[in-house]
Design an enzyme around this catalytic site. Sequence first.
Site, mmCIF file in Angstrom:
data_model
loop_
_atom_site.group_PDB
_atom_site.id
_atom_site.type_symbol
_atom_site.label_atom_id
_atom_site.label_comp_id
_atom_site.label_asym_id
_atom_site.label_seq_id
_atom_site.Cartn_x
_atom_site.Cartn_y
_atom_site.Cartn_z
ATOM 1 C CG HIS A 280 33.828 38.398 22.890
ATOM 2 N ND1 HIS A 280 34.514 37.232 23.182
ATOM 3 C CD2 HIS A 280 34.773 39.342 22.694
ATOM 4 C CE1 HIS A 280 35.799 37.466 23.163
ATOM 5 N NE2 HIS A 280 36.004 38.746 22.854
ATOM 6 C CG HIS B 28 35.362 43.544 20.813
ATOM 7 N ND1 HIS B 28 35.924 43.941 22.011
ATOM 8 C CD2 HIS B 28 35.849 42.299 20.572
ATOM 9 C CE1 HIS B 28 36.718 42.983 22.465
ATOM 10 N NE2 HIS B 28 36.695 41.984 21.614
HETATM 11 P P1 AMP Z 1 38.997 39.551 23.157
HETATM 12 O O1 AMP Z 1 40.413 40.032 23.412
HETATM 13 O O2 AMP Z 1 38.481 39.836 21.798
HETATM 14 O O3 AMP Z 1 38.845 38.088 23.555
HETATM 15 O O4 AMP Z 1 38.080 40.406 24.121
HETATM 16 C C1 AMP Z 1 37.833 40.082 25.450
HETATM 17 C C2 AMP Z 1 37.316 41.336 26.084
HETATM 18 O O5 AMP Z 1 36.735 40.986 27.327
HETATM 19 C C3 AMP Z 1 38.399 42.386 26.375
HETATM 20 O O6 AMP Z 1 38.105 43.587 25.662
HETATM 21 C C4 AMP Z 1 38.329 42.558 27.882
HETATM 22 O O7 AMP Z 1 38.530 43.891 28.289
HETATM 23 C C5 AMP Z 1 36.922 42.074 28.179
HETATM 24 N N1 AMP Z 1 36.734 41.601 29.534
HETATM 25 C C6 AMP Z 1 37.541 40.773 30.232
HETATM 26 N N2 AMP Z 1 37.047 40.564 31.473
HETATM 27 C C7 AMP Z 1 35.893 41.277 31.541
HETATM 28 C C8 AMP Z 1 34.908 41.489 32.550
HETATM 29 N N3 AMP Z 1 35.028 40.919 33.762
HETATM 30 N N4 AMP Z 1 33.855 42.292 32.276
HETATM 31 C C9 AMP Z 1 33.734 42.889 31.064
HETATM 32 N N5 AMP Z 1 34.628 42.730 30.070
HETATM 33 C C10 AMP Z 1 35.689 41.936 30.301
#
Ligand code: AMP
Length: 112
Positions: free
Chosen positions: A98, A100
Amino acid sequence: MTDCLFCRFVSRDLEPAVVAETDLSLAFRDINPQAPTHVLVIPKRHVATGRELAAYPLEVADVVALAGTVAEAEGLVDGYRMVFNTGGDAGQTVFHAHLHLLGGRAMTWPPG
Ligand code: AMP
Ligand code: ZN
Protein backbone atom coordinates in the site's frame (compact mmCIF):
# COMPACT_ATOMS: atom_id res chain seq x y z
CA MET A 1 -11.95 -16.57 2.46
CA THR A 2 -8.67 -14.70 2.56
CA ASP A 3 -7.36 -13.45 5.88
CA CYS A 4 -5.73 -10.45 4.19
CA LEU A 5 -7.61 -7.33 5.34
CA PHE A 6 -6.92 -5.34 2.21
CA CYS A 7 -7.94 -8.22 -0.10
CA ARG A 8 -11.24 -8.22 1.78
CA PHE A 9 -11.55 -4.51 0.95
CA VAL A 10 -10.90 -5.27 -2.73
CA SER A 11 -13.59 -7.97 -2.77
CA ARG A 12 -15.90 -5.67 -0.72
CA ASP A 13 -16.32 -8.45 1.81
CA LEU A 14 -15.46 -5.51 4.09
CA GLU A 15 -16.18 -1.93 3.01
CA PRO A 16 -13.51 0.72 3.59
CA ALA A 17 -14.08 4.48 3.09
CA VAL A 18 -13.34 4.37 -0.65
CA VAL A 19 -12.26 7.64 -2.29
CA ALA A 20 -11.33 6.40 -5.78
CA GLU A 21 -10.86 3.24 -7.78
CA THR A 22 -9.52 1.96 -11.10
CA ASP A 23 -9.53 -1.51 -12.62
CA LEU A 24 -6.17 -2.18 -10.95
CA SER A 25 -6.15 -0.07 -7.77
CA LEU A 26 -8.29 1.00 -4.81
CA ALA A 27 -7.90 4.16 -2.70
CA PHE A 28 -9.49 4.47 0.74
CA ARG A 29 -9.05 6.54 3.89
CA ASP A 30 -6.67 5.30 6.57
CA ILE A 31 -8.59 4.39 9.73
CA ASN A 32 -5.94 6.13 11.89
CA PRO A 33 -5.05 9.25 9.89
CA GLN A 34 -1.66 10.86 10.47
CA ALA A 35 -2.48 14.00 8.45
CA PRO A 36 -5.65 15.83 7.32
CA THR A 37 -5.49 13.70 4.17
CA HIS A 38 -4.28 10.16 4.76
CA VAL A 39 -5.35 7.81 1.99
CA LEU A 40 -4.03 4.32 1.27
CA VAL A 41 -3.72 3.31 -2.37
CA ILE A 42 -3.41 -0.42 -2.95
CA PRO A 43 -3.04 -2.68 -5.96
CA LYS A 44 -6.04 -4.99 -6.27
CA ARG A 45 -3.54 -7.78 -6.89
CA HIS A 46 -2.26 -9.24 -3.62
CA VAL A 47 1.45 -8.73 -3.16
CA ALA A 48 2.99 -8.31 0.28
CA THR A 49 5.28 -5.32 -0.16
CA GLY A 50 6.21 -2.46 -2.44
CA ARG A 51 9.30 -4.47 -3.35
CA GLU A 52 7.17 -7.35 -4.65
CA LEU A 53 4.89 -4.90 -6.45
CA ALA A 54 7.86 -3.93 -8.63
CA ALA A 55 7.29 -7.18 -10.57
CA TYR A 56 4.02 -5.66 -11.87
CA PRO A 57 4.85 -2.37 -13.63
CA LEU A 58 1.27 -1.69 -14.74
CA GLU A 59 0.09 -1.89 -11.15
CA VAL A 60 2.97 0.28 -9.92
CA ALA A 61 2.10 2.97 -12.43
CA ASP A 62 -1.60 2.73 -11.68
CA VAL A 63 -1.13 2.99 -7.89
CA VAL A 64 1.12 6.05 -8.23
CA ALA A 65 -1.15 7.70 -10.81
CA LEU A 66 -4.25 7.13 -8.68
CA ALA A 67 -2.45 8.65 -5.67
CA GLY A 68 -1.75 11.74 -7.77
CA THR A 69 -5.37 11.93 -8.88
CA VAL A 70 -6.53 11.69 -5.26
CA ALA A 71 -4.01 14.35 -4.19
CA GLU A 72 -5.47 16.74 -6.76
CA ALA A 73 -9.03 15.90 -5.77
CA GLU A 74 -8.12 16.57 -2.12
CA GLY A 75 -6.67 19.97 -3.07
CA LEU A 76 -3.13 19.22 -1.90
CA VAL A 77 -1.66 22.10 -3.89
CA ASP A 78 1.16 22.73 -1.37
CA GLY A 79 2.55 19.21 -1.66
CA TYR A 80 2.13 15.78 -0.20
CA ARG A 81 4.05 12.64 0.61
CA MET A 82 3.81 9.17 -1.00
CA VAL A 83 5.26 6.37 1.16
CA PHE A 84 5.61 2.59 0.93
CA ASN A 85 6.57 1.29 4.36
CA THR A 86 8.44 -1.88 3.46
CA GLY A 87 9.30 -4.42 6.14
CA GLY A 88 9.62 -4.30 9.89
CA ASP A 89 12.15 -1.50 10.30
CA ALA A 90 9.91 0.78 8.26
CA GLY A 91 6.92 -0.07 10.44
CA GLN A 92 4.92 -2.05 7.88
CA THR A 93 2.01 -3.72 9.68
CA VAL A 94 -0.30 -4.77 6.83
CA PHE A 95 1.38 -7.11 4.35
CA HIS A 96 -0.65 -6.18 1.30
CA ALA A 97 1.37 -3.50 -0.49
CA HIS A 98 0.00 0.00 0.00
CA LEU A 99 1.05 3.54 -0.78
CA HIS A 100 0.36 6.09 1.97
CA LEU A 101 -0.74 9.45 0.55
CA LEU A 102 -0.27 12.07 3.28
CA GLY A 103 -0.99 15.77 2.98
CA GLY A 104 -2.80 18.80 4.26
CA ARG A 105 -0.13 19.87 6.74
CA ALA A 106 3.57 20.64 6.68
CA MET A 107 5.65 17.52 7.31
CA THR A 108 9.07 17.07 8.80
CA TRP A 109 12.04 15.28 7.27
CA PRO A 110 13.52 12.86 8.11
CA PRO A 111 10.47 10.91 9.33
CA GLY A 112 10.61 9.15 12.68
P1 AMP B 1 1.67 0.19 7.42
O1 AMP B 1 2.01 0.40 8.88
O2 AMP B 1 2.52 0.93 6.46
O3 AMP B 1 1.58 -1.30 7.10
O4 AMP B 1 0.22 0.81 7.23
C1 AMP B 1 -0.96 0.12 7.49
C2 AMP B 1 -2.02 1.17 7.61
O5 AMP B 1 -3.28 0.53 7.54
C3 AMP B 1 -1.99 1.95 8.93
O6 AMP B 1 -1.78 3.34 8.67
C4 AMP B 1 -3.34 1.66 9.55
O7 AMP B 1 -3.89 2.77 10.22
C5 AMP B 1 -4.15 1.27 8.32
N1 AMP B 1 -5.30 0.43 8.62
C6 AMP B 1 -5.33 -0.65 9.41
N2 AMP B 1 -6.58 -1.17 9.45
C7 AMP B 1 -7.34 -0.39 8.65
C8 AMP B 1 -8.71 -0.38 8.26
N3 AMP B 1 -9.56 -1.31 8.74
N4 AMP B 1 -9.15 0.58 7.42
C9 AMP B 1 -8.30 1.53 6.95
N5 AMP B 1 -7.00 1.58 7.27
C10 AMP B 1 -6.52 0.64 8.11
ZN1 ZN C 1 -4.11 -8.91 0.16
